[in-house]
Design a protein around this motif. Structure first.
Motif, PDB file in Angstrom:
ATOM      1  N   ARG A  93      11.453   3.392  -1.785  1.00 44.67           N
ATOM      2  CA  ARG A  93      11.533   4.778  -2.270  1.00 44.67           C
ATOM      3  C   ARG A  93      11.990   4.827  -3.731  1.00 44.67           C
ATOM      4  NH1 ARG A  93      15.898   7.296   1.303  1.00 44.67           N
ATOM      5  NH2 ARG A  93      16.749   5.197   1.003  1.00 44.67           N
ATOM      6  N   GLY A  94      11.368   5.727  -4.468  1.00 46.05           N
ATOM      7  CA  GLY A  94      11.821   6.053  -5.813  1.00 46.05           C
ATOM      8  C   GLY A  94      11.805   4.898  -6.787  1.00 46.05           C
ATOM      9  N   THR A  95      10.981   3.916  -6.531  1.00 45.02           N
ATOM     10  CA  THR A  95      10.973   2.716  -7.371  1.00 45.02           C
ATOM     11  C   THR A  95       9.766   2.676  -8.302  1.00 45.02           C
ATOM     12  OG1 THR A  95       9.884   1.556  -5.548  1.00 45.02           O
ATOM     13  CG2 THR A  95      12.280   1.341  -5.730  1.00 45.02           C
ATOM     14  N   ALA A  96       9.024   3.746  -8.399  1.00 44.21           N
ATOM     15  CA  ALA A  96       7.849   3.821  -9.277  1.00 44.21           C
ATOM     16  C   ALA A  96       6.835   2.730  -8.951  1.00 44.21           C
ATOM     17  CB  ALA A  96       8.265   3.736 -10.747  1.00 44.21           C
ATOM     18  N   LEU A  97       6.809   2.295  -7.694  1.00 47.07           N
ATOM     19  CA  LEU A  97       5.844   1.271  -7.296  1.00 47.07           C
ATOM     20  C   LEU A  97       4.438   1.851  -7.286  1.00 47.07           C
ATOM     21  CD1 LEU A  97       7.757  -0.388  -4.325  1.00 47.07           C
ATOM     22  CD2 LEU A  97       7.290  -1.419  -6.545  1.00 47.07           C
ATOM     23  N   ARG A  98       3.501   1.062  -7.813  1.00 43.57           N
ATOM     24  CA  ARG A  98       2.100   1.456  -7.823  1.00 43.57           C
ATOM     25  C   ARG A  98       1.253   0.294  -7.339  1.00 43.57           C
ATOM     26  NH1 ARG A  98       4.327   5.418  -7.822  1.00 43.57           N
ATOM     27  NH2 ARG A  98       4.237   7.192  -9.262  1.00 43.57           N
ATOM     28  N   THR A  99       0.152   0.636  -6.679  1.00 47.80           N
ATOM     29  CA  THR A  99      -0.697  -0.405  -6.107  1.00 47.80           C
ATOM     30  C   THR A  99      -1.557  -1.053  -7.183  1.00 47.80           C
ATOM     31  OG1 THR A  99      -2.373   1.254  -5.585  1.00 47.80           O
ATOM     32  CG2 THR A  99      -0.797   0.714  -3.862  1.00 47.80           C
ATOM     33  N   CYS A 100      -1.831  -2.322  -6.981  1.00 44.00           N
ATOM     34  CA  CYS A 100      -2.774  -3.051  -7.823  1.00 44.00           C
ATOM     35  C   CYS A 100      -3.325  -4.192  -6.991  1.00 44.00           C
ATOM     36  CB  CYS A 100      -2.105  -3.586  -9.089  1.00 44.00           C
ATOM     37  SG  CYS A 100      -0.614  -4.560  -8.790  1.00 44.00           S
ATOM     38  N   SER A 101      -4.443  -4.758  -7.424  1.00 43.47           N
ATOM     39  CA  SER A 101      -5.047  -5.844  -6.650  1.00 43.47           C
ATOM     40  C   SER A 101      -5.995  -6.640  -7.536  1.00 43.47           C
ATOM     41  CB  SER A 101      -5.812  -5.295  -5.442  1.00 43.47           C
ATOM     42  OG  SER A 101      -6.914  -4.504  -5.856  1.00 43.47           O
ATOM     43  N   ALA A 102      -6.279  -7.838  -7.094  1.00 48.26           N
ATOM     44  CA  ALA A 102      -7.295  -8.689  -7.713  1.00 48.26           C
ATOM     45  C   ALA A 102      -8.049  -9.379  -6.591  1.00 48.26           C
ATOM     46  CB  ALA A 102      -6.656  -9.709  -8.646  1.00 48.26           C
TER      47      ALA A 102
ATOM     48  N   MET B 292       0.853  -1.190   0.000  1.00 51.73           N
ATOM     49  CA  MET B 292       0.000   0.000   0.000  1.00 51.73           C
ATOM     50  C   MET B 292       0.887   1.238   0.000  1.00 51.73           C
ATOM     51  SD  MET B 292      -3.236  -1.054   0.352  1.00 51.73           S
ATOM     52  CE  MET B 292      -4.040  -2.611   0.745  1.00 51.73           C
ATOM     53  N   ASP B 293       0.321   2.357  -0.474  1.00 56.37           N
ATOM     54  CA  ASP B 293       1.026   3.641  -0.404  1.00 56.37           C
ATOM     55  C   ASP B 293       0.910   4.226   0.999  1.00 56.37           C
ATOM     56  OD1 ASP B 293       2.072   3.844  -2.942  1.00 56.37           O
ATOM     57  OD2 ASP B 293       0.256   4.739  -3.772  1.00 56.37           O
ATOM     58  N   LEU B 294       1.389   3.497   1.980  1.00 53.33           N
ATOM     59  CA  LEU B 294       1.410   3.954   3.362  1.00 53.33           C
ATOM     60  C   LEU B 294       2.856   4.080   3.806  1.00 53.33           C
ATOM     61  CD1 LEU B 294      -1.420   1.758   4.940  1.00 53.33           C
ATOM     62  CD2 LEU B 294      -1.572   4.145   4.221  1.00 53.33           C
ATOM     63  N   GLY B 295       3.097   5.033   4.720  1.00 53.58           N
ATOM     64  CA  GLY B 295       4.461   5.272   5.166  1.00 53.58           C
ATOM     65  C   GLY B 295       5.011   4.204   6.072  1.00 53.58           C
TER      66      GLY B 295
END
Length: 778
Positions: A652-661, A616-619
């Protein structure tokens, strides 16, 4: 003029002209210049200027001296006349003068003179700040000026070895008051060390005149240290008033007792190696003094430094040394919480003091936790509250016992590598509708304060000055510490005030803008600043979240669902809602509803929240509220497993984006942004995968959703033919390593190397029992 009229004139003169000056704290150590008449009282006798009562021997007879409020501070001496009548016998009568200070600590002085029967004796007792002969009883504190700030009792006791009969008279008691002369001074400067590592504490203690009724008010006395770092960079930091204590643990009780005289200190964490120089200045109404220079050396850092918002990727945190920081921890608001007894009543929990943090932090560190939340609340570690509570003395007078305890908490955090999200105000202090404490608040006009309602705290100039002073003290005392993760100004801001919409008003927004800026200006180490909301993300005031003065977005994630996996979608929604602000998001309270959902639900939802947090985009991880349950049920290994998974990882800085199924019990569901599961050739029923993926790495968690609470996580596999596919994976410059992890043990189940094809990485999943984590990287 009669003698009684003269005494009344002197008393009125003091109250009208001298008392305001004395109570303002502008009292140098000088000659006595005025006299205040007192009264005396004794058991069974009304207060009077002269009082005769039977002398009870051998146990003794006690008189109490009565003075106007706050009149004792600034006294140079106490004088009174003693007359012993009859025949006390034995070796005569001894005289013991005592003071119980406003925290009920006892000081006494045994006078060498013994009154002769039938002859008056005039007694003079030195009350000046450095008076000799005073002894402490039941503690190790030393006599000083603030013993007399507002003592709970001042008296004299007459006793002896005889049997009487006898009488004792005390008459014409007076206070002699010090005058106002003399510039301040600085002396006995003592550095605790001449060499410290970068980011670690340099501390110096010193003395200035002991004459200030409120040493926490910079309008009475302002003490600062000016630091010159290598290269000529200069910092100016506030010094602070301090009293040492020691902890008495006898009989299972935890009690703090004073030790030694108060002193002044400053603390500083060097940010660069090399020689540092410091000077100390003090200013009051009578002048200015300077001391210095002193010097110390900073050597290479052994600590990663302070936690910051990542410059490369503001979704996350990093240390000064450039390494990433992923908070893993839980909430420990205070040592004790009555709601644990209400919701989990199967055992008796004894109320503990702050020493419990040493135990909890040690076990947390042993299990990979590095983060905790701690409140400065009225019942634990607070500085400013009603004088009805021991150690507190109203607005602007800070609780030195709690300050000393917070020193110990922060030191234990340092020893164990824990960063503390420190909460300045909990909502209840300034609320009339939720966890209501306003009726006890010293700012409340009905408690002797100056605010008609709690909402005025955000606008009244006196309240604004008070908060500045509070933060000045907190920053001076603890701003040196990298263990302070952030200053959280409010916990559950939306529950303050008289109405549910108050926190959305322009006045509250302006307060946060103002105070956030004030703190950033006074805090040379630029700790992060935030404010927090109850319920869930829908309660956030987005205007405050968006302020440049607010560095991160802390929020609750409570809900009413019985499904332990509900937290996962709530986490995702929280992250999505806060994404436009470009700041780290932290869930600092969760655990079912605010009243919990039972033990099994807590165990399951903690497990789900920890593992879902990596995708998740959580700190950092959400922080479970139920800290007693974590200890009693030994849920610490859940954190240890995740910590092993995250060791060495940097999102950090890895262009990670969330996705799910997510596939429902019928096998229907959605596949979002490039991730899917297959059970053979069909969609897996009642199963989901949450993932963060970028071109060359991915983190994810697979779980049985429809049966999560019912599946024995150590039982037989429930799915044996799962295949995971992740899109958007870069085939260059080579293959990717895929690891599947046991989420209970925190260990690798399988490791394989896979070549992406047409942007998709496809890999077989080991037999799945209930849930499993995975990571992909080159």
């Amino acid at each position: 003029m009669s003698a009684s009229a003269a005494r009344r004139f002197v008393s009125l003169f003091f109250l009208r002209f001298l008392a305001p000056v004395l109570c303002a704290g502008l009292l140098p150590e000088a000659r006595a210049v005025s006299v205040m008449p007192l009264r005396v009282s004794a058991a069974g006798a009304a207060p009077a200027e002269s009082l005769e009562v039977p002398l009870v021997l051998p146990s003794g007879t006690t008189f109490r001296f009565i003075a106007p409020d706050r009149a004792w501070f600034g006294a140079d001496s106490l004088e009174f006349t003693v007359l012993v009548g009859g025949d006390p016998g034995g070796e005569g009568v001894q005289t013991l003068v005592y003071v119980k200070d406003w925290d009920h600590f006892w000081y006494q002085i045994l006078l060498p003179e013994r009154p002769a029967p039938g002859r008056e004796m005039r007694v003079k007792v030195d009350l000046s700040p450095h008076a000799v002969g005073w002894e402490s009883r039941g503690h190790h504190g030393a006599w000083h000026a603030r013993v007399l700030t507002d003592p709970s009792e001042v008296g004299v006791r007459f006793f002896g070895g005889g049997s009487g009969p006898a009488q004792v008279t005390v008459k014409t008691p007076v206070l002699r008051l010090r005058g106002d002369v003399g510039n301040p001074y600085i002396r006995n400067v003592r550095a605790l060390s001449t060499e410290v590592s970068v980011y670690e504490k340099f501390e110096a203690a010193f003395e200035i005149p002991d004459r200030y009724a409120n040493p926490f008010d910079p309008s009475q006395v302002s003490v600062e240290a000016q630091i010159t770092a290598p290269g000529g960079r200069r910092h100016s930091i506030a010094a602070f008033y301090s009293q040492d204590y020691y902890r008495d643990m006898e009989g299972g009780r935890e009690e703090l007792l004073p030790e030694g005289r108060p002193c002044w200190r400053f603390r500083y964490a060097p940010l660069a190696a090399g020689r540092h120089e410091y000077r100390i200045t003090v200013r009051d109404a009578f002048g200015r003094a300077e001391w210095g220079p002193g010097r110390f050396d900073a050597i290479a850092a052994r600590s990663p430094g302070f936690v910051r918002v990542s410059r490369a990727d503001p979704r996350y945190f990093e240390f000064d040394d450039g390494n990433g920081y992923f908070p893993i921890g839980h909430n420990i608001r205070s040592p004790y919480d009555v709601r644990h007894d209400q919701q989990f009543p199967w055992m008796k929990r004894w109320e503990e003091g702050s020493s419990t943090y040493a135990r909890r932090f040690r076990v947390m560190a042993e299990n990979g936790e590095n983060f905790a939340e701690v409140w400065t609340a009225a019942w634990s570690l607070g500085l400013e509250w009603s004088q009805k509570w021991r150690g507190y003395h109203g607005v602007g007078q800070y609780n030195m016992m709690n300050a000393w305890e917070l020193d110990r908490v922060i030191e234990e955090a340092r020893k164990n590598g824990i960063r503390i999200n420190l909460v300045v105000h909990n909502h209840g202090k300034f609320s009339t509708r939720s966890d209501k404490e306003w009726s006890y608040n010293p700012f409340n006009v009905e408690c002797g304060g100056f605010l008609d309602n709690p909402e005025d705290y955000f606008t009244d100039p006196r309240a604004l000055d008070s908060f500045r002073n509070l933060m000045r003290y907190m920053v001076a005392r603890w701003g040196h510490s990298p263990e302070i993760f952030a200053w959280e100004l409010w916990s559950e801001l939306n529950l303050t005030g008289r109405s549910g919409e108050f926190y959305k008003t322009p006045e509250v927004l302006d307060w946060h803008r103002l105070m956030g800026g004030v703190i950033k200006e006074m805090d040379v180490n630029k700790h992060m600043v935030s404010t927090h909301y109850s319920g869930d993300y829908l309660m956030q005031n987005t205007a405050i979240v968006a302020l440049a003065e607010m560095d991160l977005a802390p929020v609750d994630a409570y809900h009413g669902s019985d499904d332990p996996l509900y937290i996962v979608e709530l986490m995702r929604s929280t992250a999505d809602f806060n994404r436009p602000f470009g700041k780290p998001v932290l869930i600092t309270e969760f655990g079912g509803s605010a009243r919990a959902h039972g033990l099994r639900h807590i165990e399951d939802t903690l497990h789900a929240a920890l593992w879902a947090s990596v995708c998740m985009d959580l700190g950092g991880t959400p922080m479970l509220w139920w800290w007693h349950v974590i200890e009693e049920e030994n849920l610490y290994p859940r954190f240890a497993a995740l910590a092993r998974f995250m060791e060495g990882e940097d999102r950090r800085g890895t262009a990670l984006r969330t996705c799910s199924a997510v596939y429902d019990a019928g096998g229907e569901g959605g596949e979002y942004e490039g991730v899917r599961l297959r059970d053979g050739d069909v969609m897996p029923r009642g199963t989901a995968v949450w993932c963060m993926r970028g071109p060359d790495r991915a983190y994810g968690w697979i779980a049985r959703t429809s049966s999560f609470p019912d599946v024995n996580p150590r039982g037989d596999p429930t799915l044996t033919a799962l295949r995971l596919a992740i899109g958007g994976m870069d085939p260059e410059p080579g293959p990717l390593t895929v690891e599947f992890w046991d989420t209970l043990q925190g260990s690798v189940v399988s490791r394989t190397v896979v070549e992406p094809e047409n942007g998709w990485l496809v890999v077989d999943v080991p037999p799945l029992v209930r849930d499993m984590a995975f990571k992909v990287k080159r």
